[in-house]
Design an enzyme around this catalytic site. Structure first.
Site, PDB file in Angstrom:
ATOM      1  N   ASP A 417       0.836  -1.199   0.000  1.00 54.55           N
ATOM      2  CA  ASP A 417       0.000   0.000   0.000  1.00 54.55           C
ATOM      3  C   ASP A 417       0.874   1.253   0.000  1.00 54.55           C
ATOM      4  OD1 ASP A 417      -2.321   1.451   0.000  1.00 54.55           O
ATOM      5  OD2 ASP A 417      -3.047   0.712   1.926  1.00 54.55           O
ATOM      6  N   GLU A 420       2.892   6.895  -2.433  1.00 48.26           N
ATOM      7  CA  GLU A 420       2.678   8.137  -3.182  1.00 48.26           C
ATOM      8  C   GLU A 420       3.047   9.371  -2.357  1.00 48.26           C
ATOM      9  OE1 GLU A 420      -0.569   5.080  -3.702  1.00 48.26           O
ATOM     10  OE2 GLU A 420      -0.044   6.417  -2.036  1.00 48.26           O
ATOM     11  N   ASP A 483      -8.682   3.834  -3.665  1.00 44.89           N
ATOM     12  CA  ASP A 483      -9.838   4.073  -2.802  1.00 44.89           C
ATOM     13  C   ASP A 483     -11.030   4.611  -3.596  1.00 44.89           C
ATOM     14  OD1 ASP A 483      -8.143   3.266  -0.844  1.00 44.89           O
ATOM     15  OD2 ASP A 483      -7.846   5.250   0.029  1.00 44.89           O
TER      16      ASP A 483
END
Length: 775
Positions: A417, A420, A483
């Site tokens: 995950d 960024e 998401d």
């Protein structure tokens, strides 16, 4: 980034230097070097007190031309740089020819022409057809009012030409008219921000452009100048590649030859994944309740994923199971594996201050530092978190060591995950430019995790579930869309993002079935299940609630069972498609334009896709069950009903939850497996090869591999008039041929046959490799 005030003028305070006057063209074995003055030279005195731009043209491989513009070459830029993989190390030999007014350079079927003198202009041709070019106003060195420096290029955007790609983007599928900044951000799926930014675009005209810069690249796609695609980078130089190919698939093949092919994910990864979800409460008892609930309801389940809270709060990432909730992790994983499950756990590259690893990482220099030499920290996500410095080889070894320990426990893969939220006011161990590292960080992060899986488990057994990426990240599949929200708008934007990523060189993509944010109503859950199980990879995951189907309604259980079994049965076809994706760098889930570029309608389609070469999928995006979709030319077959649909037309229909538009392309020989319960089995044993609408003079082939990607069965079909001939190789195990929609035959040689509801079923006689059918 825009530099102009209208078409003619630059912004106030901006200075733009363009190649107004070509002064010399130097030819070498490996390319061409051009020197162009930034103003018209009419006498020798004009050469003083002025700028010159230099353009280098070369080729790393056939059908690819490298273009590099430079202003001042004395300042050598810091890394990192994208890893490029030309098939032959060194520089590819090119053909250079000279005429009275121009020089041409040719590599494969791609050619560039440049003037020998006068005003700069360049044209690119593929097989003699012009694909794009640039005039003297295109390349430019710009100094802004704030003394910032950029180099740009403007390539022609033709009438009716459409631009795709630039990573996983949730904005309109066709990028014309958009400003796109290549800058990874954690912005969800409902904005112009993107987790996976790739400085590569694909043109409907049959070529691609890769801007070889990991830092922020700003694209103006028919926006600053409506007939141009402009791209710019900060600094004194700009390097890009024009990538040709006979088809759009060939362009992607060439691009991924240059930047890296996707690895082939293991066959088990194509099954159904179930997760604990994100902020839900769970322990071993909860996990077993869900898994046993799936078993009791005869729902095939193949991978179980533990999200963040398998570790203690505030200690992400420490790679340690929360002993209060999972007192016997090794025993638990063993028990789960005895139920036939693979195991995935969530990780990221951040180390919270409360984690025992934070002090160790700080003491040993494993964490990214501020410009003052302190550990960089903030409180977003994890309190006081630091960032692993993957430019430090010792830090990579340290990080991989913790993953290796988890693999030894029984973990099969990792959800990587984040990646960024990477700061730029920092310094790295190897001195990398922090602006370039912002996007590139995810490459190093996912590479490290993928490598340890491959080292421990073997080639074609490694796979990730990754959120962030940049160019080259396709080598470390699988990626998911991030998401999204539990509504139809977000379902559609997720698909747009996935199709865009596929046209950026990524072969495998997934999404959170029924949406991540909030909880979907049963209607959306069931429609998204159909979409999710007809995607490359299929995961039930959410934020604040569990995603097991019986919490939605009982029909959701039936829908999930139906489409999971369908995907397992389709695995001989799907795994063959995955092998094709890994070898050619083309996506399993494809925008229609990739397969039907000659059909103008396909250029705009973003609510349907091809799944491999032969299946068209059109998810349903409304609570009325209505589907509106486009069918390309030919006689297509509804997979569920057998209805034949004449193509080159739009279709509208209403579907129940057990169905959706799933069409088989004409002239298809589709291998379907004998196992509906798992994705990894002997695909050739008992395979049924379904033949759809084989036209007179046409042929179709089916390739059936094993889970190690070794070819086991090859069958080729040809039709001439009322006769169909089948030739097979490697038919060591029993298989059948199903003539879909054909309920009678005149004669069959080399096999026996029978009538069924689907059509005539042919069983080859033992030892026969050729079958002749008379209709």
């Amino acid at each position: 980034m825009k530099f102009s005030n209208g078409y003619w003028m630059a912004k106030e305070g901006y200075t733009v230097l363009n190649p107004h006057d070509v002064r010399e063209v130097q030819q070498k074995d490996d390319g061409v070097k051009v020197f162009a003055a930034a103003r018209k030279i009419t006498r020798k005195g004009d050469t003083l007190n002025g700028a010159m731009l230099t353009c280098e043209l070369s080729s790393p491989m056939a059908d690819v031309i490298r273009v590099c513009w430079m202003h001042h070459a004395g300042k050598q830029p810091k890394g990192p740089n994208f890893e490029l993989y030309p098939p032959e190390r060194g520089v590819h030999k090119v053909e250079i020819a000279e005429s009275g007014s121009e020089v041409t350079m040719t590599t494969g079927s791609l050619q560039v022409s440049i003037p020998k003198s006068g005003v700069w202009g360049t044209q690119f041709f593929y097989e003699g057809k012009r694909i794009t070019g640039s005039n003297f106003k295109g390349p430019g060195h710009i100094t802004t009012a704030n003394k910032d420096v950029y180099v740009r290029e403007q390539l022609d955007l033709g009438v009716g030409e459409h631009v795709y790609g630039l990573g996983e983007r949730f904005t309109p599928f066709v990028k014309n008219g958009q400003t796109v900044d290549i800058w990874n951000e954690d912005g969800g799926t409902s904005s112009e921000q993107a987790y996976k930014n790739v400085p590569f675009y694909l043109s409907s005209k049959g070529y691609g452009v890769f801007v070889n810069h990991p830092e922020r690249v700003s694209f103006e796609v028919g926006s600053e100048v409506v007939s141009k695609v402009q791209f710019s980078v900060p600094g004194e130089s700009l390097e890009y590649y024009i990538i040709g190919g006979r088809t759009l698939k060939d362009v992607l093949n060439n691009y991924t030859t240059l930047t890296g092919k996707p690895a082939l994910p293991p066959a088990w990864s194509f099954g159904l994944w179930l997760t604990t979800s994100f902020t839900t409460d769970y322990d071993e008892a909860t996990v077993n309740r869900f898994i046993d609930g799936m078993i009791e309801r005869e729902l095939p389940l193949h991978v179980f994923h533990f999200d963040c809270f398998w570790m203690k709060e505030y200690q992400w990432t420490n790679f340690e199971w929360d002993a209060d909730l999972f007192p016997d992790p090794v025993g638990m994983l063993k028990r789960l594996k005895e139920k036939g499950l693979k195991i995935c756990v969530w990780i990221n590259s951040y180390i919270g201050q409360k984690s025992p690893l934070f002090q160790e990482g700080m003491d040993k220099g494993y964490l990214v530092k501020t410009s003052e030499g302190d550990v960089w920290q903030w409180d977003l996500w994890q309190a006081g978190m630091g960032l692993v410095d993957f430019t430090n080889p010792a830090a990579v070894t340290w990080y991989k060591g913790h993953l290796s320990r988890l693999i030894d426990m029984g973990v099969d893969c990792f959800k990587t995950d984040f990646g960024e939220r990477i700061p730029t006011d920092v310094q790295y161990y190897d001195g990398s430019d922090p602006n370039k590292m912002h996007n590139y960080y995810t490459f190093l992060y996912n590479k490290a995790v993928f490598e340890v899986l491959e080292e421990k488990l073997g080639k074609n057994e490694a796979m990730l579930f990754a959120r962030s990426a940049t160019a080259g990240g396709q080598q470390f599949p699988v990626h998911w869309g991030g998401d999204c929200s539990a509504n139809y708008d977000s379902m559609a934007e997720s698909l747009r993002g996935g199709l865009s990523l596929g046209l950026s060189g990524f072969g495998f993509w997934s999404h959170d079935i029924s949406g991540f944010e909030r909880t979907a109503p049963p209607d959306i859950y069931k429609r998204w299940v159909a979409f999710g199980l007809l995607s490359s990879h299929s995961r039930l995951h959410g934020n604040e609630s569990y995603r097991v189907p019986w919490l939605f309604d009982e029909e959701a259980v039936d829908v999930l069972r139906h489409f999971t079994k369908l995907k397992c049965a389709l695995m001989p076809y799907l795994f063959g498609s995955a092998i094709q994706s890994a070898s050619m760098g083309i996506p399993m889930m494809r925008a229609m334009v990739l397969d039907f570029p000659e059909d103008p309608t396909s250029h705009f389609l973003d609510t349907q896709y091809m799944l491999g070469d032969n299946l068209l999928v059109a998810p349903i995006f409304n609570d009325r069950g209505e589907a509106t979709y486009y069918v390309p030319e030919g006689r297509w077959t509804d997979f569920f009903t057998g209805r034949v649909i004449e193509g080159r037309a739009w279709q509208q229909a209403v579907y129940d939850y057990m169905s959706l538009p799933l069409l088989v392309k004409p002239n298809s020989l589709l291998p379907i497996g004998a196992n509906e319960l798992k994705p990894d089995y002997d695909y050739a044993d008992g395979a049924a090869l379904h033949l759809f609408e084989l036209q007179d003079g046409a042929s179709a082939s089916a390739l059936v591999y094993d889970t190690e990607a070794q070819l086991q069965l090859q069958v080729h079909a040809e039709r001439s008039g009322s006769g169909i001939r089948f030739d097979s190789q490697g038919a060591a195990k029993p298989y059948t041929i199903v003539l879909r929609g054909i309920d009678d035959v005149q004669a069959v040689e080399g096999a026996v046959w029978e009538r069924t509801a689907l059509g005539v079923v042919i069983t080859p006689a033992t030892g026969h490799t050729r079958i002749a059918v008379s209709l």
